[in-house]
Design a protein around this motif. Structure first.
Motif, PDB file in Angstrom:
ATOM      1  N   TYR A   1       0.829  -1.215   0.000  1.00 37.85           N
ATOM      2  CA  TYR A   1       0.000   0.000   0.000  1.00 37.85           C
ATOM      3  C   TYR A   1       0.860   1.260   0.000  1.00 37.85           C
ATOM      4  CZ  TYR A   1      -4.359  -2.530   0.665  1.00 37.85           C
ATOM      5  OH  TYR A   1      -5.442  -3.334   0.476  1.00 37.85           O
ATOM      6  N   GLU A   2       1.881   1.288   0.848  1.00 40.57           N
ATOM      7  CA  GLU A   2       2.718   2.482   0.946  1.00 40.57           C
ATOM      8  C   GLU A   2       3.440   2.764  -0.360  1.00 40.57           C
ATOM      9  OE1 GLU A   2       2.292   0.440   3.390  1.00 40.57           O
ATOM     10  OE2 GLU A   2       1.847   1.636   5.164  1.00 40.57           O
ATOM     11  N   LYS A   3       3.948   1.689  -0.976  1.00 41.76           N
ATOM     12  CA  LYS A   3       4.682   1.869  -2.224  1.00 41.76           C
ATOM     13  C   LYS A   3       3.747   2.403  -3.304  1.00 41.76           C
ATOM     14  CE  LYS A   3       8.176   1.693  -4.916  1.00 41.76           C
ATOM     15  NZ  LYS A   3       9.442   2.387  -4.628  1.00 41.76           N
ATOM     16  N   LEU A   4       2.525   1.867  -3.362  1.00 45.95           N
ATOM     17  CA  LEU A   4       1.572   2.331  -4.361  1.00 45.95           C
ATOM     18  C   LEU A   4       1.211   3.791  -4.106  1.00 45.95           C
ATOM     19  CD1 LEU A   4      -0.291   1.929  -6.733  1.00 45.95           C
ATOM     20  CD2 LEU A   4      -1.914   0.770  -5.239  1.00 45.95           C
ATOM     21  N   ASP A   5       1.005   4.144  -2.857  1.00 50.50           N
ATOM     22  CA  ASP A   5       0.698   5.524  -2.487  1.00 50.50           C
ATOM     23  C   ASP A   5       1.841   6.437  -2.929  1.00 50.50           C
ATOM     24  OD1 ASP A   5      -0.971   7.425  -1.337  1.00 50.50           O
ATOM     25  OD2 ASP A   5       0.047   7.317   0.603  1.00 50.50           O
ATOM     26  N   SER A   6       3.053   5.958  -2.699  1.00 47.62           N
ATOM     27  CA  SER A   6       4.234   6.718  -3.080  1.00 47.62           C
ATOM     28  C   SER A   6       4.339   6.852  -4.601  1.00 47.62           C
ATOM     29  CB  SER A   6       5.484   6.028  -2.519  1.00 47.62           C
ATOM     30  OG  SER A   6       6.641   6.495  -3.147  1.00 47.62           O
ATOM     31  N   LEU A   7       4.022   5.759  -5.312  1.00 49.81           N
ATOM     32  CA  LEU A   7       4.069   5.798  -6.774  1.00 49.81           C
ATOM     33  C   LEU A   7       3.108   6.852  -7.320  1.00 49.81           C
ATOM     34  CD1 LEU A   7       4.276   1.999  -7.657  1.00 49.81           C
ATOM     35  CD2 LEU A   7       5.919   3.749  -8.330  1.00 49.81           C
ATOM     36  N   TRP A   8       1.959   6.964  -6.686  1.00 46.74           N
ATOM     37  CA  TRP A   8       0.972   7.931  -7.138  1.00 46.74           C
ATOM     38  C   TRP A   8       1.520   9.351  -7.049  1.00 46.74           C
ATOM     39  CZ3 TRP A   8      -3.173   4.132  -6.235  1.00 46.74           C
ATOM     40  CH2 TRP A   8      -4.080   4.119  -7.312  1.00 46.74           C
ATOM     41  N   ARG A   9       2.350   9.584  -6.056  1.00 45.58           N
ATOM     42  CA  ARG A   9       2.948  10.913  -5.927  1.00 45.58           C
ATOM     43  C   ARG A   9       3.964  11.181  -7.030  1.00 45.58           C
ATOM     44  NH1 ARG A   9       3.843  11.989   0.367  1.00 45.58           N
ATOM     45  NH2 ARG A   9       1.797  11.342   1.130  1.00 45.58           N
ATOM     46  N   HIS A  10       4.714  10.118  -7.384  1.00 49.28           N
ATOM     47  CA  HIS A  10       5.708  10.289  -8.450  1.00 49.28           C
ATOM     48  C   HIS A  10       5.034  10.337  -9.820  1.00 49.28           C
ATOM     49  CE1 HIS A  10       8.368   8.961  -5.180  1.00 49.28           C
ATOM     50  NE2 HIS A  10       9.306   9.592  -5.830  1.00 49.28           N
TER      51      HIS A  10
ATOM     52  N   ILE B   1      -4.530  23.154   4.877  1.00 51.55           N
ATOM     53  CA  ILE B   1      -4.019  23.945   3.759  1.00 51.55           C
ATOM     54  C   ILE B   1      -3.211  25.149   4.245  1.00 51.55           C
ATOM     55  CG2 ILE B   1      -4.714  25.380   1.789  1.00 51.55           C
ATOM     56  CD1 ILE B   1      -6.827  23.250   1.161  1.00 51.55           C
ATOM     57  N   PRO B   2      -3.736  25.933   5.205  1.00 53.98           N
ATOM     58  CA  PRO B   2      -2.912  27.046   5.724  1.00 53.98           C
ATOM     59  C   PRO B   2      -1.608  26.553   6.368  1.00 53.98           C
ATOM     60  CG  PRO B   2      -5.193  27.280   6.423  1.00 53.98           C
ATOM     61  CD  PRO B   2      -5.085  25.950   5.776  1.00 53.98           C
ATOM     62  N   TRP B   3      -1.686  25.430   7.069  1.00 52.67           N
ATOM     63  CA  TRP B   3      -0.466  24.920   7.724  1.00 52.67           C
ATOM     64  C   TRP B   3       0.600  24.561   6.693  1.00 52.67           C
ATOM     65  CZ3 TRP B   3       2.758  20.703   7.902  1.00 52.67           C
ATOM     66  CH2 TRP B   3       3.613  20.603   9.016  1.00 52.67           C
ATOM     67  N   LEU B   4       0.198  23.838   5.661  1.00 55.46           N
ATOM     68  CA  LEU B   4       1.158  23.452   4.615  1.00 55.46           C
ATOM     69  C   LEU B   4       1.711  24.681   3.903  1.00 55.46           C
ATOM     70  CD1 LEU B   4      -0.662  20.335   3.050  1.00 55.46           C
ATOM     71  CD2 LEU B   4       1.429  20.297   4.409  1.00 55.46           C
ATOM     72  N   GLU B   5       0.859  25.697   3.768  1.00 53.57           N
ATOM     73  CA  GLU B   5       1.279  26.924   3.074  1.00 53.57           C
ATOM     74  C   GLU B   5       2.265  27.713   3.945  1.00 53.57           C
ATOM     75  OE1 GLU B   5      -1.928  29.494   2.062  1.00 53.57           O
ATOM     76  OE2 GLU B   5      -0.764  30.580   0.546  1.00 53.57           O
ATOM     77  N   GLU B   6       1.881  27.918   5.212  1.00 58.42           N
ATOM     78  CA  GLU B   6       2.743  28.683   6.125  1.00 58.42           C
ATOM     79  C   GLU B   6       4.118  28.061   6.271  1.00 58.42           C
ATOM     80  OE1 GLU B   6       0.536  28.908   9.782  1.00 58.42           O
ATOM     81  OE2 GLU B   6      -1.074  29.986   8.720  1.00 58.42           O
ATOM     82  N   ASN B   7       4.162  26.742   6.200  1.00 60.05           N
ATOM     83  CA  ASN B   7       5.444  26.080   6.414  1.00 60.05           C
ATOM     84  C   ASN B   7       6.191  25.768   5.122  1.00 60.05           C
ATOM     85  OD1 ASN B   7       5.551  25.865   9.385  1.00 60.05           O
ATOM     86  ND2 ASN B   7       3.620  24.769   9.065  1.00 60.05           N
ATOM     87  N   GLY B   8       5.694  26.347   4.035  1.00 66.72           N
ATOM     88  CA  GLY B   8       6.471  26.286   2.802  1.00 66.72           C
ATOM     89  C   GLY B   8       6.407  24.991   2.015  1.00 66.72           C
ATOM     90  N   PHE B   9       5.343  24.217   2.208  1.00 65.21           N
ATOM     91  CA  PHE B   9       5.218  22.975   1.439  1.00 65.21           C
ATOM     92  C   PHE B   9       4.374  23.192   0.174  1.00 65.21           C
ATOM     93  CE2 PHE B   9       5.773  21.438   5.864  1.00 65.21           C
ATOM     94  CZ  PHE B   9       6.971  20.754   5.691  1.00 65.21           C
TER      95      PHE B   9
ATOM     96  N   GLY C   1       7.999  21.013  -0.808  1.00 70.27           N
ATOM     97  CA  GLY C   1       6.833  20.133  -0.740  1.00 70.27           C
ATOM     98  C   GLY C   1       6.977  18.946  -1.672  1.00 70.27           C
ATOM     99  N   ARG C   2       7.477  19.224  -2.873  1.00 70.77           N
ATOM    100  CA  ARG C   2       7.687  18.156  -3.858  1.00 70.77           C
ATOM    101  C   ARG C   2       8.638  17.098  -3.301  1.00 70.77           C
ATOM    102  NH1 ARG C   2       4.733  16.500  -7.569  1.00 70.77           N
ATOM    103  NH2 ARG C   2       5.245  14.514  -6.636  1.00 70.77           N
TER     104      ARG C   2
END
Length: 703
Positions: free
Chosen positions: A125-134, A468-476, A489-490
């Motif tokens: 599952y983790e690998k597939l989740d990771s593949l989706w990101r790539h 969303i604000p948290w990810l934005e404030e922290n530069g992701f 973030g990437r």
DNA sequence: GTCTGCATGCTTTAGACAGCATGTC
DNA sequence: CTAAAGCATGCAGAC
């Protein structure tokens, strides 16, 4: 129930040939039902049935008929690497039909681009989740997903990933396999699939309780039958009976120590064993090269009597010897922690559940009752096809009153319902980062996707509005009509680390100058949300704090809970520091009271985290930190000092052989190729020869 | 002085996924 | 916030 004959099956003749070669003539009730419900026509199904009821074959029929009818690609997902590997080897048989079968996980990684050549891919599952990101193009061509052991979605830690994968996979054709769950209709509706539920098992199972009774014990089963046992230890009395009747026993305990002491008690029963077989098995044990000598000795004494213990502290090599010995029926009894409940298929005639309580890490003194699902996973191992006409699973209880309650709770009740585990910040924010990484979308589009989860609308909105604000404030991420990932973030999404881990690393590295103190970096990473956890004994605490060779980045916390995490991280950092200083493995195991399996898993996780921190530092332009981390990461993988990094690139050369070669002037792969005789003299003819060949290949690869 | 037996108090407590380079398990 | 088994320690008593 009407069973479907193989010859009546509406599939290609070549498919039937493969099945016939496995000795299959008729589909079993579960399989027949799935076919009747439209499996071969690509109908979306949620199949819930007990372990070992032949669900894998259903998945194979689904995938193969899909591919033969022009489907482009099928992916089969499991929660464990061991299962992924097991299924991969089973599915290899389909290559005779011209279908290429591949596998990928964090352990056996296959290049993303290379997977394009496979039509059937097995993964975690983790690998597939990771593949989706790539986002490799072949993943978007995949039009059939099998999600195995889907009840893992209910696991607090791993569940969020299963849910995240399900949300994406359910846009395509889907086959979901799960152990029995009580709210299957709700889940089926969510997956837009039809629920197919059966309780059929290949070997009937009798479930019961083992209760003290007037100087002995009585075993009472759900079918009303019962029998008496004499003796003063319930577990031993039951084990003796089963083994004397020619069966094997799988005995579950709730701690490693209990598993080991129970094994020693069972060994004293002096069960009948076959000398020759035992000696061969012990010879195999001696050959295991990834284990500590104390572990081997403890196991050798038990194997002599046909007994073994099994838990995650054991190295893979040791576990394989034990599992193999049990499958060949040389070992009569295995005492295990829950490792064996969920892992590879290893049935026994009888299963004893020694404890229904388990220590809770968060609340001191709280004895948590194991879930019904967990009980079903353990009891489901009872009954060995081909050897046992029926399986017995018994729960050990203290008295009559407990017996009644336990009986109702575990044997007569359905497992607990499945619910979303995405409702916490680390899980949801990571899921959110994954969604955004798939492509630029507006906030509303992301909201639409997030609402496809099992989480309630209210909670989705709540976590989105804070996430969303948290990810934005922290530069992701950045928001400019559409949401998109920053460079940081990437990188974080690709590394598959939790955004909170990245945040911690970012903060601490920015605040501190780079230092030549590996311990400080290791400690920070072990302490991060993605860091592992080890138990620290009372006596160890002060010693760990006093023995720090250089100052950690983090200050010692006041709060007791925080201190717990702090010293655990300190212990991990010390272990890893010893590891990269080439301290002998046996010494490390003894010094920290851990097993070879623990060491391997710590090294693996810290390898990933040091690599990730190196990358994060690089993206942030923290070059001095990045430089220390890069060198640290290189050393963690093989457990070597810096001077061995060249030579350990050769497969078959690790920290031990590497040091021997280095001390004799052979410091890089080229030296091995130039001095084959010297290598053989140092490592022995057989290994020396292999190593020289590998070295030649390594050089060849570079040129 | 030393050994044994027992009561008491202290200590400890399951599992396992993820990157990349390299070769393609 | 609701524990329990195993092991170490320490003491009394026997020899």
């Amino acid at each position: 129930m009407e069973l479907i004959d193989l010859s009546d099956l509406n599939v290609n003749e070549k498919v039937k040939e493969v099945l016939r070669s496995r000795g299959i003539v008729t589909l079993n009730p579960v399989q027949s039902e799935a076919v009747r419900k439209g499996l071969l026509e690509g109908k979306r199904l949620l199949l819930t049935s007990p372990t070992g009821s032949g669900k894998t074959l259903i998945a194979e029929l689904g995938m193969i008929s899909h591919l033969l009818k022009g489907g482009r690609r099928a992916i089969y997902t499991t929660p464990l690497r061991a299962l992924t590997s097991e299924k991969y080897h089973e599915f290899k048989a389909w290559e005779s039909l011209g279908i290429k079968v591949g596998m990928t996980s964090g352990e056996y990684d296959t290049d993303d681009a290379w997977l394009r050549n496979y039509q059937l891919i097995v993964t975690t599952y983790e690998k597939l989740d990771s593949l989706w990101r790539h986002g490799p193009s072949w993943l978007f061509e995949t039009d059939y997903f099998v999600l195995d052991e889907f009840h893992y979605i209910n696991d607090g830690e791993r569940g969020p990933v299963v849910e995240s994968v399900a949300v994406k996979a359910k846009r395509r054709n889907l086959l979901v396999l799960s152990a029995t769950i009580s709210n299957h209709s709700e889940i089926a509706k969510w997956l837009e699939a039809e629920a197919v539920t059966t309780n059929w098992r290949p070997v009937p199972l009798r479930e019961g309780v083992l209760v003290p009774d007037r100087g002995g014990f009585v075993v009472s089963f759900a079918d009303g039958s019962s029998y008496k046992l004499r003796g003063n230890d319930a577990i031993l009395a039951f084990t003796r009976k089963v083994v004397d009747e020619g069966g094997q026993v799988l005995l579950f305990r709730n701690s490693r120590r209990m598993a080991e002491t129970t094994a020693r008690k069972v060994a004293e029963l002096d069960l009948e064993v076959k000398r020759k077989e035992i000696e061969d098995l012990i010879a195999k044990l001696e050959e295991v090269d990834d284990a500590g000598s104390n572990e081997k000795e403890a196991l050798r004494e038990l194997l002599e009597r046909g007994v073994a213990f099994h838990h995650a502290g054991l190295s893979r090599g040791l576990r394989e010897v034990i599992e193999d010995g049990f499958r060949k029926r040389i070992i009569k009894v295995i005492t295990a922690t829950p490792t064996l409940a969920a892992g590879v298929n290893l049935p026994a005639r009888a299963v004893i559940i020694g404890d229904i309580y388990r220590f809770n890490r968060k609340i001191l003194g709280f004895q948590e009752e194991i879930s019904i699902m967990e009980y079903k996973q353990m009891s489901g191992r009872a009954g060995r096809p081909g050897y046992d006409s029926e399986g017995e699973a018994v729960i050990v209880v203290r008295n009559r009153r407990d017996a009644e309650r336990v009986f109702k709770r575990y044997i007569l009740s359905p497992p607990e319902p499945i619910q979303s585990r995405l409702g916490n910040e680390p899980a949801f924010y990571s899921f959110l980062l994954g969604l955004i990484s798939e492509g630029e979308s507006t906030v509303e589009q992301i909201r639409e996707l997030a609402r496809q989860t099992l989480l309630s609308r209210e909670l989705v909105d709540r976590y989105l509005d804070s996430g969303i604000p948290w990810l934005e404030e922290n530069g992701f991420i950045e928001l400019d009509e559409k949401l998109f990932l920053t460079k940081l973030g990437r990188r974080v999404a690709d590394l598959y680390i939790n955004p909170f881990t990245a945040q911690v690393v970012k903060d601490v590295l920015r605040k501190n100058e780079a230092v030549e103190c590996n311990l400080a970096y290791l400690h920070l990473l072990a302490w991060s949300p993605d860091g592992p956890f080890v138990g620290v004994s009372k006596g160890e605490e002060d010693e760990l704090i006093e023995n720090v060779s250089c100052p950690p980045f983090l200050d010692e916390p006041e709060d007791e809970d925080d201190f717990y995490k702090y010293v655990s991280a300190l212990k991990i950092a010390s272990i890893l520091n010893d590891w990269i200083e080439e301290i002998e493995e046996d010494v490390i195991l003894g010094r920290y009271g851990i097993g070879s399996g623990d060491l391997r898993s710590l090294v693996e996780t810290m390898d990933w985290l040091t690599y990730s921190a190196y990358n994060v530092a690089q993206v942030l332009g923290l070059e001095e930190h990045a430089d220390v981390l890069r060198r640290l990461n290189a050393r963690v993988e093989d457990g070597v000092k810096e001077d061995l990094l060249e030579i350990v690139r050769v497969p078959g050369v690790g920290r031990k052989r590497g040091r021997v070669l280095f001390q004799n002037g052979l410091t890089k792969p080229e030296d091995l190729v130039m001095n084959p005789e010297k290598v053989k003299a140092l490592l022995g003819d057989k290994i020396g020869d292999k190593v020289v060949k590998e070295a030649a290949r390594v050089i060849g690869g570079v040129l």
